[in-house]
Scaffold this motif. Structure first.
Motif, PDB file in Angstrom:
ATOM      1  N   THR A   1       1.127  -1.777  -0.475  1.00 56.84           N
ATOM      2  CA  THR A   1      -0.126  -0.177   0.201  1.00 56.84           C
ATOM      3  C   THR A   1       1.278   0.945   0.006  1.00 56.84           C
ATOM      4  OG1 THR A   1      -0.228   0.177   2.476  1.00 56.84           O
ATOM      5  CG2 THR A   1      -1.904  -1.236   1.746  1.00 56.84           C
ATOM      6  N   PHE A   2       2.240   0.785   0.527  1.00 49.58           N
ATOM      7  CA  PHE A   2       3.483   2.515   0.296  1.00 49.58           C
ATOM      8  C   PHE A   2       3.979   1.891  -0.808  1.00 49.58           C
ATOM      9  CE2 PHE A   2       6.261   4.056   2.546  1.00 49.58           C
ATOM     10  CZ  PHE A   2       6.447   5.190   2.624  1.00 49.58           C
ATOM     11  N   ALA A   3       4.590   2.462  -1.219  1.00 50.97           N
ATOM     12  CA  ALA A   3       5.606   2.985  -2.156  1.00 50.97           C
ATOM     13  C   ALA A   3       6.712   4.351  -1.767  1.00 50.97           C
ATOM     14  CB  ALA A   3       5.339   2.940  -3.348  1.00 50.97           C
ATOM     15  N   ILE A   4       7.891   4.001  -2.194  1.00 53.49           N
ATOM     16  CA  ILE A   4       9.356   5.172  -2.448  1.00 53.49           C
ATOM     17  C   ILE A   4       9.732   5.553  -3.488  1.00 53.49           C
ATOM     18  CG2 ILE A   4      11.281   5.010  -1.247  1.00 53.49           C
ATOM     19  CD1 ILE A   4       9.226   5.772   0.854  1.00 53.49           C
ATOM     20  N   ALA A   5       9.899   6.692  -4.290  1.00 52.49           N
ATOM     21  CA  ALA A   5      10.716   6.425  -5.136  1.00 52.49           C
ATOM     22  C   ALA A   5      11.632   7.461  -4.818  1.00 52.49           C
ATOM     23  CB  ALA A   5       9.978   7.918  -6.122  1.00 52.49           C
ATOM     24  N   VAL A   6      13.042   6.591  -4.549  1.00 54.42           N
ATOM     25  CA  VAL A   6      14.582   7.918  -5.115  1.00 54.42           C
ATOM     26  C   VAL A   6      15.100   8.363  -6.223  1.00 54.42           C
ATOM     27  CG1 VAL A   6      16.660   7.975  -3.258  1.00 54.42           C
ATOM     28  CG2 VAL A   6      14.373   6.891  -2.906  1.00 54.42           C
ATOM     29  N   THR A   7      15.344   9.434  -6.104  1.00 57.31           N
ATOM     30  CA  THR A   7      16.450  10.177  -7.331  1.00 57.31           C
ATOM     31  C   THR A   7      17.354   9.945  -6.567  1.00 57.31           C
ATOM     32  OG1 THR A   7      14.574  11.156  -8.629  1.00 57.31           O
ATOM     33  CG2 THR A   7      16.956  11.157  -9.650  1.00 57.31           C
ATOM     34  N   PHE A   8      18.490   9.218  -6.648  1.00 54.99           N
ATOM     35  CA  PHE A   8      19.115   9.992  -6.442  1.00 54.99           C
ATOM     36  C   PHE A   8      20.800  10.581  -7.695  1.00 54.99           C
ATOM     37  CE2 PHE A   8      19.181   6.694  -4.080  1.00 54.99           C
ATOM     38  CZ  PHE A   8      19.920   6.894  -2.753  1.00 54.99           C
ATOM     39  N   ARG A   9      21.300  11.562  -7.833  1.00 51.92           N
ATOM     40  CA  ARG A   9      22.840  11.683  -8.321  1.00 51.92           C
ATOM     41  C   ARG A   9      24.032  11.772  -8.281  1.00 51.92           C
ATOM     42  NH1 ARG A   9      24.278  13.179 -13.587  1.00 51.92           N
ATOM     43  NH2 ARG A   9      25.754  14.841 -13.735  1.00 51.92           N
ATOM     44  N   ILE A  10      25.382  10.599  -8.879  1.00 50.02           N
ATOM     45  CA  ILE A  10      26.006   9.747  -8.210  1.00 50.02           C
ATOM     46  C   ILE A  10      26.843  10.921  -8.838  1.00 50.02           C
ATOM     47  CG2 ILE A  10      27.164   7.993  -7.874  1.00 50.02           C
ATOM     48  CD1 ILE A  10      24.211   8.103  -6.395  1.00 50.02           C
ATOM     49  N   LYS A  11      27.956  11.274  -7.841  1.00 49.37           N
ATOM     50  CA  LYS A  11      29.324  12.083  -8.515  1.00 49.37           C
ATOM     51  C   LYS A  11      29.816  10.554 -10.074  1.00 49.37           C
ATOM     52  CE  LYS A  11      29.817  13.926  -3.834  1.00 49.37           C
ATOM     53  NZ  LYS A  11      31.123  14.401  -2.936  1.00 49.37           N
ATOM     54  N   PRO A  12      30.291  11.767 -10.715  1.00 48.36           N
ATOM     55  CA  PRO A  12      30.659  10.251 -11.499  1.00 48.36           C
ATOM     56  C   PRO A  12      32.212   9.543 -11.608  1.00 48.36           C
ATOM     57  CG  PRO A  12      30.717  13.248 -12.495  1.00 48.36           C
ATOM     58  CD  PRO A  12      30.645  12.995 -11.054  1.00 48.36           C
ATOM     59  N   GLU A  13      32.852  10.404 -10.632  1.00 49.64           N
ATOM     60  CA  GLU A  13      33.883   8.615 -10.175  1.00 49.64           C
ATOM     61  C   GLU A  13      33.330   7.764  -9.104  1.00 49.64           C
ATOM     62  OE1 GLU A  13      34.079  12.433  -6.873  1.00 49.64           O
ATOM     63  OE2 GLU A  13      33.710  11.968  -8.755  1.00 49.64           O
ATOM     64  N   HIS A  14      31.922   7.890  -9.021  1.00 55.35           N
ATOM     65  CA  HIS A  14      30.828   6.935  -8.319  1.00 55.35           C
ATOM     66  C   HIS A  14      29.959   6.033  -8.550  1.00 55.35           C
ATOM     67  CE1 HIS A  14      34.156   7.692  -4.706  1.00 55.35           C
ATOM     68  NE2 HIS A  14      33.317   9.362  -4.407  1.00 55.35           N
ATOM     69  N   VAL A  15      30.051   6.353 -10.099  1.00 57.36           N
ATOM     70  CA  VAL A  15      28.495   5.792 -10.519  1.00 57.36           C
ATOM     71  C   VAL A  15      28.791   4.373 -10.549  1.00 57.36           C
ATOM     72  CG1 VAL A  15      27.654   5.259 -13.013  1.00 57.36           C
ATOM     73  CG2 VAL A  15      28.075   7.685 -12.185  1.00 57.36           C
ATOM     74  N   ASP A  16      29.933   3.622 -10.963  1.00 58.62           N
ATOM     75  CA  ASP A  16      29.938   2.027 -10.674  1.00 58.62           C
ATOM     76  C   ASP A  16      29.672   1.326  -9.335  1.00 58.62           C
ATOM     77  OD1 ASP A  16      30.285   1.985 -14.066  1.00 58.62           O
ATOM     78  OD2 ASP A  16      32.646   1.937 -13.448  1.00 58.62           O
ATOM     79  N   ALA A  17      30.008   2.087  -9.323  1.00 57.16           N
ATOM     80  CA  ALA A  17      30.493   1.287  -7.147  1.00 57.16           C
ATOM     81  C   ALA A  17      29.003   0.964  -7.403  1.00 57.16           C
ATOM     82  CB  ALA A  17      31.071   2.389  -6.858  1.00 57.16           C
ATOM     83  N   PHE A  18      28.496   2.933  -6.394  1.00 60.96           N
ATOM     84  CA  PHE A  18      27.419   3.064  -7.352  1.00 60.96           C
ATOM     85  C   PHE A  18      26.297   1.723  -7.317  1.00 60.96           C
ATOM     86  CE2 PHE A  18      22.882   4.389  -6.759  1.00 60.96           C
ATOM     87  CZ  PHE A  18      22.730   4.515  -5.672  1.00 60.96           C
ATOM     88  N   GLN A  19      26.347   1.638  -8.611  1.00 66.03           N
ATOM     89  CA  GLN A  19      25.584   0.421  -9.811  1.00 66.03           C
ATOM     90  C   GLN A  19      25.308  -0.437  -8.549  1.00 66.03           C
ATOM     91  OE1 GLN A  19      25.536   0.955 -13.809  1.00 66.03           O
ATOM     92  NE2 GLN A  19      25.441  -1.777 -13.933  1.00 66.03           N
ATOM     93  N   THR A  20      26.718  -0.902  -8.652  1.00 63.88           N
ATOM     94  CA  THR A  20      26.966  -2.161  -8.151  1.00 63.88           C
ATOM     95  C   THR A  20      26.725  -2.401  -6.679  1.00 63.88           C
ATOM     96  OG1 THR A  20      28.899  -2.345  -9.165  1.00 63.88           O
ATOM     97  CG2 THR A  20      28.984  -4.187  -7.510  1.00 63.88           C
ATOM     98  N   ARG A  21      26.396  -1.553  -5.463  1.00 57.41           N
ATOM     99  CA  ARG A  21      26.229  -1.217  -4.073  1.00 57.41           C
ATOM    100  C   ARG A  21      24.315  -1.502  -4.579  1.00 57.41           C
ATOM    101  NH1 ARG A  21      24.301  -2.509  -0.569  1.00 57.41           N
ATOM    102  NH2 ARG A  21      24.873  -2.327   1.525  1.00 57.41           N
ATOM    103  N   VAL A  22      23.731  -0.176  -5.492  1.00 58.43           N
ATOM    104  CA  VAL A  22      22.770  -0.141  -4.876  1.00 58.43           C
ATOM    105  C   VAL A  22      21.942  -1.868  -5.713  1.00 58.43           C
ATOM    106  CG1 VAL A  22      22.441   0.595  -7.016  1.00 58.43           C
ATOM    107  CG2 VAL A  22      20.783   1.170  -5.140  1.00 58.43           C
TER     108      VAL A  22
END
Length: 100
Positions: free
Chosen positions: A5-26
């Motif tokens: 019944t409940f949802a969360i929508a999150v938008t992240f803007r990631i620092k360019p040097e961390h995009v690959d690491a963020f993708q793996t971790r998220v």
């Protein structure tokens, strides 16, 4: 299993040097949330077609209490601590699902 019944929508803007690491971790965070939390029904990770540093999460939960429980889990706390320095901006929207 009850319907969400409940949802969360999150938008992240990631620092360019961390995009690959963020993708793996998220993606790991998404799997952990669905696999370990009975109140988490869905956890989708999306990336903007025109900007690989912009990610969107769409998560559904049984109710707001299940989301509150999510934020106290060890995997969420670890994720939040790990990625906090990688994030340029973050927008969180709390949403109620209409109908079923």
């Amino acid at each position: 299993m009850s319907q969400p019944t409940f949802a969360i929508a999150v938008t992240f803007r990631i620092k360019p040097e961390h995009v690959d690491a963020f993708q793996t971790r998220v993606l790991e965070q998404a799997r952990d949330s669905v696999d370990r939390e009975p109140g988490c029904h869905q956890f989708d990770v999306l990336v903007a077609e025109s900007d690989p540093a912009t990610f969107a999460l769409y998560e559904t939960y049984t109710d707001a209490a299940a989301f509150a429980d999510h934020k106290l889990t060890p995997h969420f706390l670890d994720f939040d601590a790990t990625v906090s320095d990688w994030v340029e901006s973050k927008d969180v929207r709390r949403l109620m699902l209409l109908g079923s």
